[in-house]
Design an enzyme around this catalytic site. Sequence first.
Site, PDB file in Angstrom:
ATOM      1  CG  ASN A  11      61.516 -94.722 -54.575  1.00  0.00           C
ATOM      2  OD1 ASN A  11      61.229 -95.892 -54.270  1.00  0.00           O
ATOM      3  ND2 ASN A  11      61.388 -93.712 -53.729  1.00  0.00           N
ATOM      4  CE  LYS A  13      58.025 -92.670 -53.909  1.00  0.00           C
ATOM      5  NZ  LYS A  13      57.454 -91.378 -53.574  1.00  0.00           N
ATOM      6  CG  HIS A  98      62.301 -91.635 -50.017  1.00  0.00           C
ATOM      7  ND1 HIS A  98      61.058 -91.231 -49.593  1.00  0.00           N
ATOM      8  CD2 HIS A  98      62.354 -91.382 -51.348  1.00  0.00           C
ATOM      9  CE1 HIS A  98      60.387 -90.754 -50.643  1.00  0.00           C
ATOM     10  NE2 HIS A  98      61.154 -90.839 -51.720  1.00  0.00           N
ATOM     11  CD  GLU A 100      57.399 -91.686 -49.985  1.00  0.00           C
ATOM     12  OE1 GLU A 100      57.734 -92.856 -50.275  1.00  0.00           O
ATOM     13  OE2 GLU A 100      57.014 -90.864 -50.842  1.00  0.00           O
ATOM     14  CD  GLU A 170      63.505 -87.937 -53.782  1.00  0.00           C
ATOM     15  OE1 GLU A 170      63.116 -88.283 -54.890  1.00  0.00           O
ATOM     16  OE2 GLU A 170      63.269 -88.586 -52.744  1.00  0.00           O
ATOM     17  N   GLY A 176      55.362 -86.646 -55.116  1.00  0.00           N
ATOM     18  CA  GLY A 176      54.030 -87.193 -55.339  1.00  0.00           C
ATOM     19  C   GLY A 176      52.925 -86.156 -55.415  1.00  0.00           C
ATOM     20  CB  SER A 216      56.306 -83.773 -59.160  1.00  0.00           C
ATOM     21  OG  SER A 216      55.431 -84.159 -58.102  1.00  0.00           O
ATOM     22  N   GLY A 237      59.730 -91.240 -58.856  1.00  0.00           N
ATOM     23  CA  GLY A 237      58.734 -92.083 -58.197  1.00  0.00           C
ATOM     24  C   GLY A 237      57.655 -92.491 -59.182  1.00  0.00           C
TER      25      GLY A 237
HETATM   26  P1  PGA Z   1      57.609 -88.732 -57.249  1.00  0.00           P
HETATM   27  O1  PGA Z   1      58.500 -89.398 -56.104  1.00  0.00           O
HETATM   28  O2  PGA Z   1      58.433 -88.747 -58.520  1.00  0.00           O
HETATM   29  O3  PGA Z   1      56.393 -89.597 -57.356  1.00  0.00           O
HETATM   30  O4  PGA Z   1      57.305 -87.342 -56.815  1.00  0.00           O
HETATM   31  C1  PGA Z   1      59.883 -89.177 -56.040  1.00  0.00           C
HETATM   32  C2  PGA Z   1      60.460 -89.925 -54.863  1.00  0.00           C
HETATM   33  O5  PGA Z   1      59.780 -90.067 -53.843  1.00  0.00           O
HETATM   34  O6  PGA Z   1      61.603 -90.403 -54.925  1.00  0.00           O
END
Ligand code: PGA
Length: 253
Positions: A11, A13, A98, A100, A170, A176, A216, A237
Site C-alpha cells: 500500500n 499511500k 483502510h 486512514e 490492521e 506506521g 509495521s 505500507g
Molecule cells: P505500515 O502501513 O506498514 O506503514 O504500518 C500498513 C498499512 O497502512 O496498510
Amino acid sequence: MGFRRKIVAGNWKMNNSLSDALALVDGIVANLDKHSTTKVIICPPFPFISPIKQHLKDLVKINLGAQNCSEHIAGAYTGEVSAQMLASVNCNYVIIGHSERRTYFNETNEQLTQKLKRALENNLSPIFCIGEKIEQRKNETHFTIVKDQLKNVLTHFSEKELKNLILAYEPVWAIGTGVNATTAQAQEMHAFIRKTISELFTTDFANGLSILYGGSCNAQNAKELFACADVDGGLIGGASLKAADFCTIVSSF
Ligand code: PGA
C-alpha cells in the site's frame, strides 16, 4: 469456495512521483524471487496505475490494486474514482476500509458496503481492512470491534459474491508506528477472524479466505508473522516503498 493463498500487497499511500513509482517497480521486478508462488499486489496512487500497467507490459506476476474506490457508480462526484474506471485500466484489486479512510475521511459501514458492492460488480477483488484502535485493545473490546466491522459490511453479501474477498487485519496502533502486533496477538486475532467468518458464512469459506496482517510489518519481522497458522501474508505500507525490503517480505514464507 475460496482458494487460500499467500499474498503480499504493498500500500504505497500518497507517496512518490511517477518517475519514482516506475523506478520502484523496476526495483521490485529486479529483486523479486522468480520462483516464489506468493501473489504480489502493488497499490499505487490512482494516476500511476495505468502507467505502471503499461510499464510492466506482459509481466503478470505483479498485480495492480487501488487504495480506494467511490461508493457511487458514476456521475457528478468531483474528485472521485469509480470501480468501473479501475477495472477499465486493468486494475484487479482495491483496498476498502483502510483505517486512514475510516478515520480521516469518516467512511462508515454503509459507505464501505456500497464500495464493496461497486468493487464486486466490476470484478475487482476487494482487500477489506479491519482493526481496532489502541484504546479498544486496552479496554479489551478489540474482538467485538473487529467482529462488528466484519458483520456490518460482509453480511450484505453472499459467500458466492465474496469469493474473491481478501481480508487485512490492521491494528490501528501498529500502522506506521514501528510497533507491530506480536505473533501471539496476530495469530489470536486472525484465528478469531476466521472463526467469525465461519459463523457468518461457512467453515469452508472461512478456511479458503486469505487473511493478511498489516501494521509495521517489515523485512525483519515478516517471517515470524507469516509463520502464524492463520496469517496468509501482509498488507505493507512503509516497507513497500523500498524495493529490496518489499521483495524480502514477499519471500518471507
Ligand atoms: P505500515 O502501513 O506498514 O506503514 O504500518 C500498513 C498499512 O497502512 O496498510
